[in-house]
Motif scaffolding. Structure first.
Motif, PDB file in Angstrom:
ATOM      1  N   PRO A  50       0.812  -1.230   0.000  1.00 10.69           N
ATOM      2  CA  PRO A  50       0.000   0.000   0.000  1.00 10.69           C
ATOM      3  C   PRO A  50       0.844   1.280   0.000  1.00 10.69           C
ATOM      4  O   PRO A  50       0.490   2.246  -0.675  1.00 10.69           O
ATOM      5  CB  PRO A  50      -0.829  -0.117   1.281  1.00 10.69           C
ATOM      6  N   GLY A  51       1.942   1.282   0.776  1.00 13.71           N
ATOM      7  CA  GLY A  51       2.779   2.481   0.818  1.00 13.71           C
ATOM      8  C   GLY A  51       3.374   2.796  -0.537  1.00 13.71           C
ATOM      9  O   GLY A  51       3.473   3.968  -0.940  1.00 13.71           O
ATOM     10  N   LEU A  52       3.763   1.752  -1.250  1.00  9.58           N
ATOM     11  CA  LEU A  52       4.358   1.937  -2.577  1.00  9.58           C
ATOM     12  C   LEU A  52       3.285   2.306  -3.603  1.00  9.58           C
ATOM     13  O   LEU A  52       3.491   3.184  -4.446  1.00  9.58           O
ATOM     14  CB  LEU A  52       5.085   0.645  -2.985  1.00  9.58           C
ATOM     15  N   CYS A  53       2.122   1.665  -3.513  1.00 15.57           N
ATOM     16  CA  CYS A  53       1.022   1.977  -4.429  1.00 15.57           C
ATOM     17  C   CYS A  53       0.601   3.443  -4.271  1.00 15.57           C
ATOM     18  O   CYS A  53       0.416   4.164  -5.264  1.00 15.57           O
ATOM     19  CB  CYS A  53      -0.154   1.041  -4.145  1.00 15.57           C
ATOM     20  N   ALA A  54       0.511   3.907  -3.022  1.00  9.19           N
ATOM     21  CA  ALA A  54       0.131   5.306  -2.766  1.00  9.19           C
ATOM     22  C   ALA A  54       1.206   6.258  -3.292  1.00  9.19           C
ATOM     23  O   ALA A  54       0.905   7.328  -3.843  1.00  9.19           O
ATOM     24  CB  ALA A  54      -0.086   5.523  -1.274  1.00  9.19           C
ATOM     25  N   TYR A  55       2.455   5.879  -3.123  1.00  7.68           N
ATOM     26  CA  TYR A  55       3.584   6.696  -3.602  1.00  7.68           C
ATOM     27  C   TYR A  55       3.556   6.798  -5.130  1.00  7.68           C
ATOM     28  O   TYR A  55       3.772   7.875  -5.695  1.00  7.68           O
ATOM     29  CB  TYR A  55       4.865   6.026  -3.120  1.00  7.68           C
ATOM     30  N   ILE A  56       3.267   5.691  -5.785  1.00  8.50           N
ATOM     31  CA  ILE A  56       3.205   5.698  -7.254  1.00  8.50           C
ATOM     32  C   ILE A  56       2.046   6.584  -7.724  1.00  8.50           C
ATOM     33  O   ILE A  56       2.192   7.365  -8.675  1.00  8.50           O
ATOM     34  CB  ILE A  56       3.060   4.263  -7.795  1.00  8.50           C
ATOM     35  N   ALA A  57       0.909   6.481  -7.036  1.00  4.61           N
ATOM     36  CA  ALA A  57      -0.232   7.331  -7.403  1.00  4.61           C
ATOM     37  C   ALA A  57       0.137   8.807  -7.266  1.00  4.61           C
ATOM     38  O   ALA A  57      -0.217   9.638  -8.112  1.00  4.61           O
ATOM     39  CB  ALA A  57      -1.438   6.993  -6.526  1.00  4.61           C
TER      40      ALA A  57
END
Lengths: 199, 85
Positions: free
Chosen positions: A158-165
């Motif tokens: 989730p932390g990486l997905c949010a960062y990519i967004a």
């Protein structure tokens, strides 16, 4: 002051491995101090998307408290209660990040005069198919489309997905887009997890 | 297209900082940047875990014996040469 803290399973600090004393019944956990006088770190509401992990706790911080980049630092803190809705809501949260990224990418494609591909991206309902479609479009077009592929691929983190967004928003709409996306993530966490906004 | 945001910490720098991080030697700003990188980099989290496991394993070995001065001198010379200092 009440704040929040993400921890690894078992109330363990995800990187240092420090174990936070858990609450017992109605009582808060024992006070925890940082190593070597560094203090303990926690989040105000707006800091949360930068530190996503498996457990989310409401914590009490003891003064003095000061603000650092994307976090609060206090002399000591203690766990008060676990936010039970997390991590069960992780997939919903990352799904929202992906959907916002999809909308931004569709807008970028339309602006680039690539309406048919924008329509395809807008219409695809299957996430795996959307991931593969985004990769194909990215190969032949604006690189920002690749962020959609990455956000779907990294959904388990989730932390990486949010960062990519957030980076997709920055690539397409600049700093304002980034701040808007991070703000949307904060709003989702506050509303979806019913967090008090005073923290 | 130019970057819209300041550059984030990259993996090469993060790997260089792991031992300072574990020793508590990073200043607050650098520590925060390092930990924010870990949130977004599963590969560097694995590397950190490996170093932590190595330290734990080394701690369980036989009692520490001081290295001979000659060995220390050679190791320091090799380290300095590798860094060009």
């Amino acid at each position: 002051m009440m704040a929040w803290k993400f921890l690894a399973p078992g109330a363990i600090a995800p990187f240092t491995g420090a174990r936070w004393p858990m609450p017992w019944g109605p009582h808060a956990g024992q006070w925890m101090q940082g190593r070597s006088g560094e203090g303990v770190h926690a989040c105000a509401l707006g800091d949360l998307p930068y530190w996503l992990d498996d457990e989310l706790w409401e914590v009490e911080l003891d003064a003095p408290i000061f603000r650092a980049a994307h976090q609060l630092v206090a002399v000591r803190g203690r766990l008060v209660t676990r936010i039970d809705a997390w991590p069960g809501a992780q997939r919903e949260f990352t799904g929202a990040c992906i959907e916002r990224t999809r909308r931004r990418v569709v807008g970028a494609l339309v602006a680039a005069g690539r309406g048919p591909e924008a329509d395809q991206i807008r219409a695809e309902r299957d996430l795996s198919a959307l991931r593969d479609l985004a990769a194909r479009v990215a190969d032949s077009g604006p690189f920002a489309i690749g962020y959609l592929f990455d956000a779907i691929r990294r959904r388990p983190y989730p932390g990486l997905c949010a960062y990519i967004a957030a980076n997709a928003a920055a690539a397409i709409d600049g700093q304002g887009g980034h701040d808007e996306e991070r703000g949307a993530q904060v709003a989702w966490l506050a509303d979806g997890l019913k967090l008090r906004r005073s923290g | 297209m130019s970057r819209a945001l300041p550059a984030d910490l990259d993996c090469v720098v993060a790997v260089e900082q792991v031992t300072d991080y574990l020793e508590g030697a990073l200043p607050l700003h650098a520590r925060t940047e390092f930990e924010r990188h870990l949130v977004t980099c599963p590969g560097c989290v694995i590397y950190l875990r490996q170093i932590q496991a190595q330290i734990a394993a080394a701690a369980s070995l036989a009692a520490e014996r001081p290295a001979p001065e000659e060995v220390k001198r050679k190791l320091l010379a090799m380290f300095r040469a590798s860094r060009g200092i």
